[in-house]
Scaffold this active site. Structure first.
Site, short mmCIF file in Angstrom:
data_model
loop_
_atom_site.label_atom_id
_atom_site.label_comp_id
_atom_site.label_asym_id
_atom_site.label_seq_id
_atom_site.Cartn_x
_atom_site.Cartn_y
_atom_site.Cartn_z
N GLY A 156 0.87 -1.27 0.14
CA GLY A 156 0.29 -0.08 0.00
C GLY A 156 0.88 1.58 -0.09
O GLY A 156 2.45 0.99 -0.22
N ARG A 157 -0.08 2.30 0.32
CA ARG A 157 1.06 3.61 0.42
C ARG A 157 2.12 3.53 1.20
O ARG A 157 3.00 3.66 0.96
CB ARG A 157 0.92 5.11 0.78
N ILE A 158 2.19 3.15 2.16
CA ILE A 158 3.23 2.88 3.29
C ILE A 158 4.28 2.07 2.84
O ILE A 158 5.00 2.31 2.97
CB ILE A 158 3.21 2.33 4.97
N ARG A 178 -1.58 -8.85 -2.19
CA ARG A 178 -2.99 -9.82 -2.63
C ARG A 178 -3.04 -8.90 -4.82
O ARG A 178 -3.62 -9.68 -5.17
CB ARG A 178 -4.04 -9.41 -2.93
N THR A 236 5.44 -3.11 11.86
CA THR A 236 5.03 -1.56 12.35
C THR A 236 3.38 -1.93 11.24
O THR A 236 2.61 -0.72 11.77
CB THR A 236 5.68 -0.84 10.98
N SER A 237 3.33 -2.80 11.10
CA SER A 237 1.37 -3.17 11.37
C SER A 237 0.16 -3.09 11.45
O SER A 237 0.23 -2.33 12.97
CB SER A 237 1.07 -3.80 9.61
N ARG A 238 0.15 -4.85 13.06
CA ARG A 238 -0.45 -4.70 13.58
C ARG A 238 0.39 -6.26 14.72
O ARG A 238 0.09 -7.15 13.38
CB ARG A 238 -2.30 -4.98 13.53
N GLU A 267 -1.25 -4.38 23.72
CA GLU A 267 -0.48 -3.54 23.48
C GLU A 267 -1.33 -2.93 25.34
O GLU A 267 -2.80 -2.86 25.14
CB GLU A 267 -0.61 -2.00 22.74
N HIS A 286 4.01 1.41 19.96
CA HIS A 286 3.32 1.51 18.99
C HIS A 286 3.90 2.96 18.41
O HIS A 286 2.78 4.23 19.21
CB HIS A 286 1.93 1.39 19.73
N ILE A 287 5.13 3.48 17.64
CA ILE A 287 5.27 5.32 17.64
C ILE A 287 5.48 5.04 15.70
O ILE A 287 6.13 6.01 16.10
CB ILE A 287 6.40 5.86 18.39
N GLY A 288 4.53 4.46 15.76
CA GLY A 288 5.12 4.08 13.73
C GLY A 288 4.98 5.60 13.44
O GLY A 288 6.16 6.38 12.31
C1 GLV Z 1 -1.81 3.61 13.58
O1 GLV Z 1 -0.94 2.04 14.06
C2 GLV Z 1 -2.52 3.32 12.79
O2 GLV Z 1 -3.17 3.04 11.75
O3 GLV Z 1 -2.41 5.08 11.94
#
Ligand code: GLV
Length: 320
Positions: A156-158, A178, A236-238, A267, A286-288
């Site tokens: 995706g974007r990230i 996908r 860095t997602s979930r 968390e 969780h500081i992405g």
């Molecule tokens: C952070 O995890 C977000 O989904 O923005």
């Protein structure tokens, strides 16, 4: 009479003042503590809009308490904390904050990749504990980044923003998604790999896919077995996308080389969690998207989304 909204955490005054031009605002006044569920259940009853964070579980039970709710504005790009289908059934729009956090989250993803590869956490602790006695040829040696292969799961974007960074570092980039993205493949020189082939090939694997029923435990025991002993996994997602028990086993048996984690199943992760006893893990809370500028942009966008829906204006960030 103005419409009413509830904000589930203390956010910046500037944004509250902006919101007050349009709506009556009530806010949970703590910055560091989420609103207790019982209070949220009460506050949601009469409001027209809810401005919430990923710390709130906006499930069927909570949605059922609401009598006037028209919009749930999540100050996050991910929205797995909200039952979006049930909200849609009830005619409630759910919005998120994509785009504004892309580059910042890609920065943290790449920071974790580098920190894990070069053992920055361990190295800092080593020095602070007074263990540094001499320069030594193999002291705290890690993995190279230049010339290695990055596997991106979820383009995706990230994912694309991480690929741009990796390109600058001289990495070969492969991805699984996908849907194939031929334009991005051409632009960034990416190669599409089937899922299992990517796991077998990549030196670094970045998880950048949303958390859904389909991606729950996407990386489990079987997937770790396919990886190489030098593989570094970055998430860095979930947290729920990676099975933590399987991850712990893979790391402690050196089936893979290391992991950089910004997200966890639960968390905050408890300080005595087995994963935190491992040296080959670099962790962040969780500081992405946590740059000052990006968090302000997210807060503003979440406010704008909420007002757009309440005023029945065009909103591009409705997810249900
Ligand atoms: C952070 O995890 C977000 O989904 O923005």
């Amino acid at each position: 009479m103005k419409q009413r909204i509830y904000i589930t955490r203390k956010i910046s005054n500037e944004i509250v003042e902006w919101l007050k031009q349009f709506v009556d605002v009530k806010m949970w006044m703590e910055e560091e503590t989420p609103v207790p569920r019982a209070i949220l259940q009460k506050e949601i009853r009469e409001v027209d809009g809810l401005y919430c964070l990923l710390t709130e579980q906006v499930d069927r039970e909570l949605i059922n308490q609401a009598n006037n709710l028209k919009v749930i504005s999540n100050m996050a790009v991910g929205y797995n904390n909200i039952d979006i289908e049930y909200a849609a059934k009830k005619g409630i729009a759910v919005t998120n904050t994509p785009g504004v956090l892309t580059e910042t989250t890609a920065d943290l993803t790449f920071s974790l990749l580098m920190a894990t590869a070069r053992r920055l956490g361990e190295a800092e602790q080593f020095l602070r504990e007074g263990k540094w006695t001499t320069w030594s040829p193999m002291l705290l040696t890690g993995q190279d980044i230049y010339g290695t292969t990055l596997g991106i799961i979820g383009l995706g974007r990230i994912g694309e923003a991480v690929a741009r960074r990796a390109k600058g570092f001289g990495m070969k980039i492969i991805y699984y998604n996908r849907n194939r993205k031929p334009n991005v493949e051409r632009e960034l020189n990416l190669t599409y790999y089937p899922f299992e082939e990517l796991l077998k090939t990549a030196d670094y694997i970045c998880i950048l896919t949303p958390f859904t029923d389909e991606t729950k435990n996407l990386i489990d025991e079987r997937e770790f077995k396919l990886m190489k002993p030098n593989t570094i996994l970055i998430n860095t997602s979930r947290g729920g996308i990676v099975n933590e028990e399987a991850l712990y086993k893979a790391l402690s048996k050196n089936q893979i080389w290391g992991a950089g984690l910004d997200v966890f199943d639960e968390e905050p992760i408890s300080a005595d969690h087995p994963l935190l006893s491992l040296k080959n893990v670099v962790v962040t809370p969780h500081i992405g998207s946590a740059s000052i500028q990006t968090r302000m942009r997210m807060a503003k966008l979440a406010a704008e989304n909420l007002i757009s829906v309440l005023q029945k204006k065009q909103c591009s960030f409705i997810v249900n």
